[in-house]
Design a protein around this motif. Structure first.
Motif, PDB file in Angstrom:
ATOM      1  N   ASN A 293      54.278  73.218 -73.495  1.00 25.27           N
ATOM      2  CA  ASN A 293      53.479  74.435 -73.553  1.00 25.27           C
ATOM      3  C   ASN A 293      52.097  74.105 -74.116  1.00 25.27           C
ATOM      4  OD1 ASN A 293      52.430  77.005 -74.826  1.00 25.27           O
ATOM      5  ND2 ASN A 293      54.277  77.782 -73.845  1.00 25.27           N
ATOM      6  N   THR A 294      51.064  74.669 -73.516  1.00 23.37           N
ATOM      7  CA  THR A 294      49.701  74.320 -73.928  1.00 23.37           C
ATOM      8  C   THR A 294      49.405  74.713 -75.365  1.00 23.37           C
ATOM      9  OG1 THR A 294      48.816  76.403 -73.031  1.00 23.37           O
ATOM     10  CG2 THR A 294      48.814  74.481 -71.580  1.00 23.37           C
ATOM     11  N   SER A 295      50.131  75.678 -75.905  1.00 24.81           N
ATOM     12  CA  SER A 295      49.888  76.073 -77.292  1.00 24.81           C
ATOM     13  C   SER A 295      50.163  74.917 -78.244  1.00 24.81           C
ATOM     14  CB  SER A 295      50.746  77.285 -77.667  1.00 24.81           C
ATOM     15  OG  SER A 295      52.127  76.972 -77.587  1.00 24.81           O
TER      16      SER A 295
ATOM     17  N   ASN B 273      43.400  80.001 -73.373  1.00 27.82           N
ATOM     18  CA  ASN B 273      43.794  78.641 -73.744  1.00 27.82           C
ATOM     19  C   ASN B 273      42.884  77.605 -73.085  1.00 27.82           C
ATOM     20  OD1 ASN B 273      45.851  80.070 -74.947  1.00 27.82           O
ATOM     21  ND2 ASN B 273      47.460  78.663 -74.290  1.00 27.82           N
ATOM     22  N   ARG B 274      42.511  77.859 -71.846  1.00 37.04           N
ATOM     23  CA  ARG B 274      41.615  76.923 -71.164  1.00 37.04           C
ATOM     24  C   ARG B 274      40.232  76.928 -71.806  1.00 37.04           C
ATOM     25  NH1 ARG B 274      40.997  77.642 -64.817  1.00 37.04           N
ATOM     26  NH2 ARG B 274      39.785  79.459 -65.478  1.00 37.04           N
ATOM     27  N   GLY B 275      39.762  78.099 -72.208  1.00 38.42           N
ATOM     28  CA  GLY B 275      38.466  78.173 -72.877  1.00 38.42           C
ATOM     29  C   GLY B 275      38.471  77.451 -74.212  1.00 38.42           C
ATOM     30  N   ILE B 276      39.564  77.578 -74.954  1.00 34.71           N
ATOM     31  CA  ILE B 276      39.685  76.871 -76.230  1.00 34.71           C
ATOM     32  C   ILE B 276      39.698  75.363 -75.999  1.00 34.71           C
ATOM     33  CG2 ILE B 276      41.233  76.428 -78.173  1.00 34.71           C
ATOM     34  CD1 ILE B 276      42.122  79.378 -77.950  1.00 34.71           C
TER      35      ILE B 276
ATOM     36  N   THR C 195      49.327  84.082 -76.016  1.00 35.48           N
ATOM     37  CA  THR C 195      50.469  84.056 -76.929  1.00 35.48           C
ATOM     38  C   THR C 195      50.270  83.009 -78.021  1.00 35.48           C
ATOM     39  OG1 THR C 195      51.609  82.475 -75.477  1.00 35.48           O
ATOM     40  CG2 THR C 195      52.052  84.824 -75.133  1.00 35.48           C
ATOM     41  N   LEU C 196      49.065  82.529 -78.184  1.00 36.75           N
ATOM     42  CA  LEU C 196      48.807  81.466 -79.150  1.00 36.75           C
ATOM     43  C   LEU C 196      49.215  81.864 -80.570  1.00 36.75           C
ATOM     44  CD1 LEU C 196      45.425  79.786 -78.195  1.00 36.75           C
ATOM     45  CD2 LEU C 196      47.619  78.684 -78.492  1.00 36.75           C
TER      46      LEU C 196
END
Length: 348
Positions: free
Chosen positions: A44-46, A132-135, A198-199
């Motif tokens: 998961n990207t988080s 998430n992509r922007g972060i 959902t971070l």
């Protein structure tokens, strides 16, 4: 009798064989069994974002770069080991072994950021997870700028494609900074779409708040535009851009992009840990002399003694380290304040 028993034994064995064979594992089942569930190929990207944020604050912003450069720039003095060598200019800046850890951390961060970007883009497992992509793009821009600021021309355009490029070419710093600014513009576009994320606590800086991340991006755009003013073709235009970026950025120190997870009990700031474990930092005489000669009020708020108590230049225990001339010792009574406080290293 023996013949009959022998035949019976053969019949039983043959029967057992017919029972066992149909229950054998298929090739697909064997592939499934052979999967190493302890080393997943995607996550998961988080989780990746958490790792990048911690690594950036702890190992990049608060890592070897910070320790060595603070001594080389005479913000602090070095008393023993490598920091003593840096203080006396025995430290070889061009020696790759001195920067190997930080170099590796940054490229690991860049690679993880690219994984997040891919996962949140078309055909990714988290397609259109714009926040998430922007972060990830913001963190990539920060690490990339840090890398080229430290080392100039570095591998970049081929560096993350390690399967194809085992010895990637160096990219010019000018081209790298163009990509840094492009990443920040793309991050703004992602964050503006502001879909739910959902971070939560997995985002150690802003808990997934797109508005706060947008302010951080504008702060970085202001910083890097200022850094490039010496090469600007339109200095006035860029100065106006900086004012515009600043107006869209932080309104107080509480909004800074920083890791603030060190409680001084179970977790410690890496600078504090380095100072307390090695006792290799002393108060810089060069810096203190400048502050005192200019009657800077910070001269009375910068030094601490071995008991972590604030001292002033009039204190009997006040003794700054003569930069480049001090003896190799861990018995200096005055230390810079920053090593006694457990403040979080800032990313921006």
């Amino acid at each position: 009798m023996k013949t009959t028993l022998y035949k019976t034994f053969l019949y039983v064995c043959a029967g057992l064989g017919t029972l066992v064979l149909p229950t054998g594992c298929s090739e697909d089942k064997m592939d499934e069994i052979n999967q190493d569930i302890n080393h997943p190929t995607s996550v998961n990207t988080s989780f990746l974002i958490t790792e990048v944020q911690m690594s950036t604050a702890f190992s990049v912003t608060g890592g070897d770069y910070s320790a060595f450069l603070s001594v080389i720039m005479e913000h602090e003095g070095g008393t023993v080991e490598q920091l003593y060598e840096a203080d006396h200019r025995l430290f070889q800046m061009e020696d790759a072994s001195n920067w190997g850890n930080c170099w590796g951390y940054i490229y690991n961060n860049l690679n993880a950021c690219q994984d997040v970007i891919n996962a949140c883009s078309a055909e990714g497992v988290e397609v259109n997870n714009h926040v998430n992509r922007g972060i990830a793009r913001t963190m990539m821009a920060y690490n990339l700028a840090f890398l080229t600021d430290m080392h100039g021309d570095v591998p970049w355009s081929e560096a993350l494609n390690f399967r194809e490029f085992m010895t990637p070419n160096l990219d010019k710093q000018e081209a790298i900074y163009q990509d840094v600014m492009k990443l920040l513009d793309e991050a703004l576009n992602d964050l503006a779409q502001g879909n739910a994320t959902t971070l939560g606590a997995a985002d150690l800086y802003y808990k997934g708040d797109a508005a706060k991340w947008t302010k951080a991006v504008y702060a970085l755009k202001a910083r890097y535009t200022m850094r490039l003013l010496g090469r600007s073709a339109d200095r006035t235009g860029d100065l106006n851009k900086i004012l515009d970026y600043v107006s869209k950025s932080f309104t107080s120190a509480d909004e800074e992009m920083k890791l603030d997870k060190y409680d001084g009990a179970s977790t410690y700031n890496p600078t504090y840990v380095l100072a307390r474990s090695r006792d290799a930092c002393g108060l810089s005489k060069s810096l203190m002399d400048k502050l005192i000669s200019r009657q800077d009020p910070r001269a009375n708020q910068i030094a601490i003694n071995s008991d972590m108590k604030l001292i002033t230049p009039s204190d009997p225990t006040y003794y700054p380290l003569p930069n480049g001339e001090g003896e190799k010792s861990q018995n200096f009574t005055a230390r810079p304040l920053r090593i006694g406080r457990r403040r979080a290293p800032r990313s921006c």
